[in-house]
Design an enzyme around this catalytic site. Sequence first.
Site, PDB file in Angstrom:
ATOM      1  N   LYS A   1       0.818  -1.214   0.000  1.00 30.07           N
ATOM      2  CA  LYS A   1       0.000   0.000   0.000  1.00 30.07           C
ATOM      3  C   LYS A   1       0.858   1.274   0.000  1.00 30.07           C
ATOM      4  O   LYS A   1       0.411   2.320  -0.445  1.00 30.07           O
ATOM      5  CB  LYS A   1      -0.916   0.035   1.234  1.00 30.07           C
ATOM      6  CG  LYS A   1      -1.848  -1.162   1.403  1.00 30.07           C
ATOM      7  CD  LYS A   1      -2.926  -1.195   0.351  1.00 30.07           C
ATOM      8  CE  LYS A   1      -4.071  -2.151   0.650  1.00 30.07           C
ATOM      9  NZ  LYS A   1      -3.729  -3.577   0.588  1.00 30.07           N
ATOM     10  N   ASP A   2       2.089   1.157   0.488  1.00 31.24           N
ATOM     11  CA  ASP A   2       2.967   2.338   0.500  1.00 31.24           C
ATOM     12  C   ASP A   2       3.236   2.868  -0.904  1.00 31.24           C
ATOM     13  O   ASP A   2       3.438   4.067  -1.084  1.00 31.24           O
ATOM     14  CB  ASP A   2       4.322   2.001   1.144  1.00 31.24           C
ATOM     15  CG  ASP A   2       4.234   1.823   2.656  1.00 31.24           C
ATOM     16  OD1 ASP A   2       3.446   2.531   3.304  1.00 31.24           O
ATOM     17  OD2 ASP A   2       4.981   0.975   3.184  1.00 31.24           O
TER      18      ASP A   2
END
Length: 480
Positions: free
Chosen positions: A113-114
């Site tokens: 998700k980063d």
Amino acid sequence: MIYRSTRSHGHEVTAAQAIVQGLAPDGGLFVPKEFPAAFTPAGLQELFALPYQELAKSILERFLPDYSSQQLEAIVQGAYGSQWDDDRITPLTTEKAGSHYLELFHGPTLAFKDVALQCLPRLMKTALANSADQRGIVILTATSGDTGTAAMRGFQALEKTRVIVFYPYQGVAPIQLKQMLSENSANTVAVAVEGNFDQAQSRVKQIFNDPDMNSLLAQHDLTFSSANSMNIGRLLPQVVYYFAAYGQLLDQGAIKPGDPVNFSVPTGNFGDILAGYYAKKLGLPVGRLICASNKNNVLTDFFKTGKYDKKRDFYVTNSPSMDILVSSNLERLLFDLCQDPDLVKSLMEQLTSKGEYQLPEEMRAKLDGFWADYATPEEIEGEIKRVHQESGYVIDPHTAVASLAAKHFKEQVAAPGPTVVLSTASPFKFPETVYHAISGQAVKEKGLPALKQLTDLVGSLPPAMEAFLGRSSQEIVIPA
Ligand SMILES: *Cc1c(COP(=O)(O)O)cnc(C)c1O
């Protein structure tokens, strides 16, 4: 470039507006009105020579013409800087037995998700500045685990933004929970909902479209936005790593220019795999996209039968970020297949009212670029063990779902080209499952002690993880 809603005509906005608003007012998702032109083969070769940041810029600028070149440059340099522990950002590891894993977890919260959530806050901030919009933003996000932490980190200390994350109470892994609670800060908070992810996500959508809530916010000079993959600004940065993977395969000599590459994607909300579909539309030689689900296998059935049926038991599994029965981003694929907002609206309404819909035959026929498979919790553990035994490489439970699907794909389908498994989390985030899979024994105690046991078994802890271990953690729990 204009963005439009998947559910009606008439909600046309710029890219920057789509990113600030998150969701269209009719409940639909924003999509490009006209998809950008594909790269030529020569154009692709130029892309593969670029460092990740410049690659990201080249792809983002196709979708975001209302951002200046300098603005995009600042965004990609800031998003993909020294907070990543590998300068390739998304390194491709080819383990001893020859399988390719694209490691998407080298960012500040060790989650794939980063990749998107280091970029999205910067895209939003620039969008607001460009439109001279003075309002503050309240980000509401439902999370099945990793989005929460990554969103809180991405938006931390960003002026005029607040983030409220809702997660299913007892529905996220112990280390994920610890990590998320340790991200609580002046402008970010995580709240547990007594329900599952789908309930949290549908409540978030309701709050977004609630007129009273919206006027209350307006009185305070605030507006809602979303950091879920429903936000197009979260989806677009994910298109980039498909190109990065292809470039690394070329560098390794594993493929020649133009060869097809298949991607096996552990799927929950359908954002990651949709980014692969967009990459293919941009001209990347993608063979098949393998949609890998866990025991919540609504998408496996969908790709096999054309029927989406969410009326089934919901399982809390050992790959919690994929415990989802309503995959929001599938709506964007449906729109792309039919280009008919009335039809998409009707299918989505059937899903809400009847819990199911059946794709028209013409649309179903267009799904042949996908292949689908799923894995049970036991199969997931088996796959972690198999990969570790064959090559010493340690994968997390989500990656294992895709790894097993890739194995089945190879055994069952005569498709050309290598298959890349998208590796979405560090195995150290799920020490209970990984330790049990590899050693055959249960951990003595969940959470941090389990992490220690896994570290002793397979090697050292990523530095980013040590950072949050000592911090306090108090849950806030609300009814669904
Ligand atoms: C979010 C997530 C997924 C699923 O990605 P989608 O874009 O929701 O399909 C898979 N694995 C991990 C570890 C995740 O955090």
